[in-house]
Enzyme design. Structure first.
Site, PDB file in Angstrom:
ATOM      1  N   CYS A  89      23.938   0.383  80.147  1.00 28.14           N
ATOM      2  CA  CYS A  89      23.719   0.475  81.615  1.00 28.14           C
ATOM      3  C   CYS A  89      22.340   0.196  82.341  1.00 28.14           C
ATOM      4  O   CYS A  89      22.430  -0.457  83.339  1.00 28.14           O
ATOM      5  CB  CYS A  89      24.211   2.037  82.042  1.00 28.14           C
ATOM      6  SG  CYS A  89      23.036   3.371  81.581  1.00 28.14           S
ATOM      7  N   HIS A 125      23.144   7.829  83.468  1.00 25.85           N
ATOM      8  CA  HIS A 125      24.117   6.575  83.669  1.00 25.85           C
ATOM      9  C   HIS A 125      23.518   6.070  85.001  1.00 25.85           C
ATOM     10  O   HIS A 125      23.437   6.621  86.048  1.00 25.85           O
ATOM     11  CB  HIS A 125      25.377   6.918  83.602  1.00 25.85           C
ATOM     12  CG  HIS A 125      26.234   5.575  83.678  1.00 25.85           C
ATOM     13  ND1 HIS A 125      26.387   4.723  82.743  1.00 25.85           N
ATOM     14  CD2 HIS A 125      27.043   5.228  84.819  1.00 25.85           C
ATOM     15  CE1 HIS A 125      27.236   3.639  82.924  1.00 25.85           C
ATOM     16  NE2 HIS A 125      27.505   3.957  84.147  1.00 25.85           N
ATOM     17  N   GLN A 167      28.596  -1.853  86.721  1.00 30.49           N
ATOM     18  CA  GLN A 167      28.004  -1.251  85.798  1.00 30.49           C
ATOM     19  C   GLN A 167      28.306  -1.653  84.408  1.00 30.49           C
ATOM     20  O   GLN A 167      29.325  -2.303  84.268  1.00 30.49           O
ATOM     21  CB  GLN A 167      28.707   0.178  86.059  1.00 30.49           C
ATOM     22  CG  GLN A 167      30.102   0.562  85.761  1.00 30.49           C
ATOM     23  CD  GLN A 167      30.595   1.680  85.579  1.00 30.49           C
ATOM     24  OE1 GLN A 167      29.966   2.664  85.078  1.00 30.49           O
ATOM     25  NE2 GLN A 167      31.821   1.939  85.912  1.00 30.49           N
TER      26      GLN A 167
END
Length: 301
Positions: A199, A254, A266
């Site tokens: 990520c 994240h 993402q």
């Protein structure tokens, strides 16, 4: 009567004998003295006169010397008295000087203490001013939670035509770089299209060559980046970073990039590919932490 007569005769005889003995001796002694005086030579007389004169001189000098010694003694006494007076005066002066020095030292100490207090107060005021200035200047990161932005930051920036074109071009290149990675597999620690991305590696790849800020590598560091301004959820624009807390690792673990229309791109987790997801999903709403704006007209190269 006979006894009285005999006593009278005896007394008369004794007196006569005494007179007879006394008179020739006196005459002899006087004659001897005269003869002795006559026999003395004139040289001896001169010597005797000189001796007598010397003795008289000595006797005259002696009292003079005694007077001199007495005068010296008196002078020494006077000198000693003057020395004592001088010593007293010097001791008094030394006492006065020591008192004056002690007073000066006290005043110096007080002035130094006052200066120190002034310096400390000045340093504190300067520190407060500096902290206030820093707090005003710092508009990014975790240190800015719950604080209002300055009016300068909220005011719209007037850009020249060339700078606006550069900014728009940087936004487009970042979005195209991200869109070209859709469908590629997740890869832990990956930062290039050849190996895949995690990520934060995807965000790092998209922005590292377009902005002047040194881009961090992890999601938590990106969330705490001071040069990235926090953005409210209703004011999101394409290119803003959105952060989530899924595994309870730090403040954020994240990250994705907002692409507009309530969606973000993402690289989710192992076993899944890079994709575009809706920010309105319940899962992402529950784990949403905040957003940061990395690319601005000030930060682009």
């Amino acid at each position: 009567m006979r006894l009285l007569f005999t006593l009278f005769v005896l007394l008369f005889t004794q007196l006569f004998l005494n007179m007879a003995h006394a008179s020739p001796q006196t005459r002899v002694s006087a004659d001897q003295r005269k003869s002795h005086v006559n026999s003395v030579t004139p040289e001896e007389r001169r010597k005797r006169k000189t001796v007598a004169a010397k003795t008289s001189k000595k006797t005259k000098v002696a009292p003079v010397t005694e007077k001199k010694t007495q005068e010296k003694a008196s002078k020494s006494k006077k000198v000693s008295s003057t020395e004592l007076v001088k010593r007293k005066t010097t001791s008094e002066k030394s006492v006065k000087t020591t008192r004056a020095e002690s007073k000066k030292e006290k005043t110096l100490r007080t002035t130094r203490a006052e200066k120190k207090t002034e310096k400390t107060t000045k340093s504190r005021t300067l520190a407060k001013n500096s902290t206030e200035k820093v707090s005003k200047k710092e508009a990014y990161g975790r240190h800015r939670k719950g604080k209002k932005l300055r009016e300068e930051d909220t005011k719209p920036i007037t850009l020249s035509a060339t700078h606006k074109k550069r900014y728009q071009h940087a936004q487009q290149t970042a979005m195209t770089k991200l869109m070209h990675q859709v469908g590629k597999p997740y890869r832990w620690g990956g930062t290039s299209p050849n190996t895949g991305f995690d990520c934060s590696g995807l965000v790092y790849y998209a922005y590292k060559d377009l902005i002047r800020i040194k881009m961090p590598r992890t999601a938590n560091e990106m969330y705490h980046l001071r040069d990235a301004a926090p953005v409210k959820r209703g004011e999101l624009e394409s290119g803003d970073l959105v952060f989530f807390r899924i595994n309870n690792r730090g403040a954020a673990d994240h990250v994705g990039v907002y692409v507009g229309n309530g969606k973000f791109i993402q690289s989710p987790r192992t076993g899944e590919d890079i994709k575009i997801t809706s920010l309105g999903d319940d899962y992402w709403q529950d784990h949403y932490v905040g957003a940061r704006r990395v690319m601005t007209p000030k930060t682009i190269r």
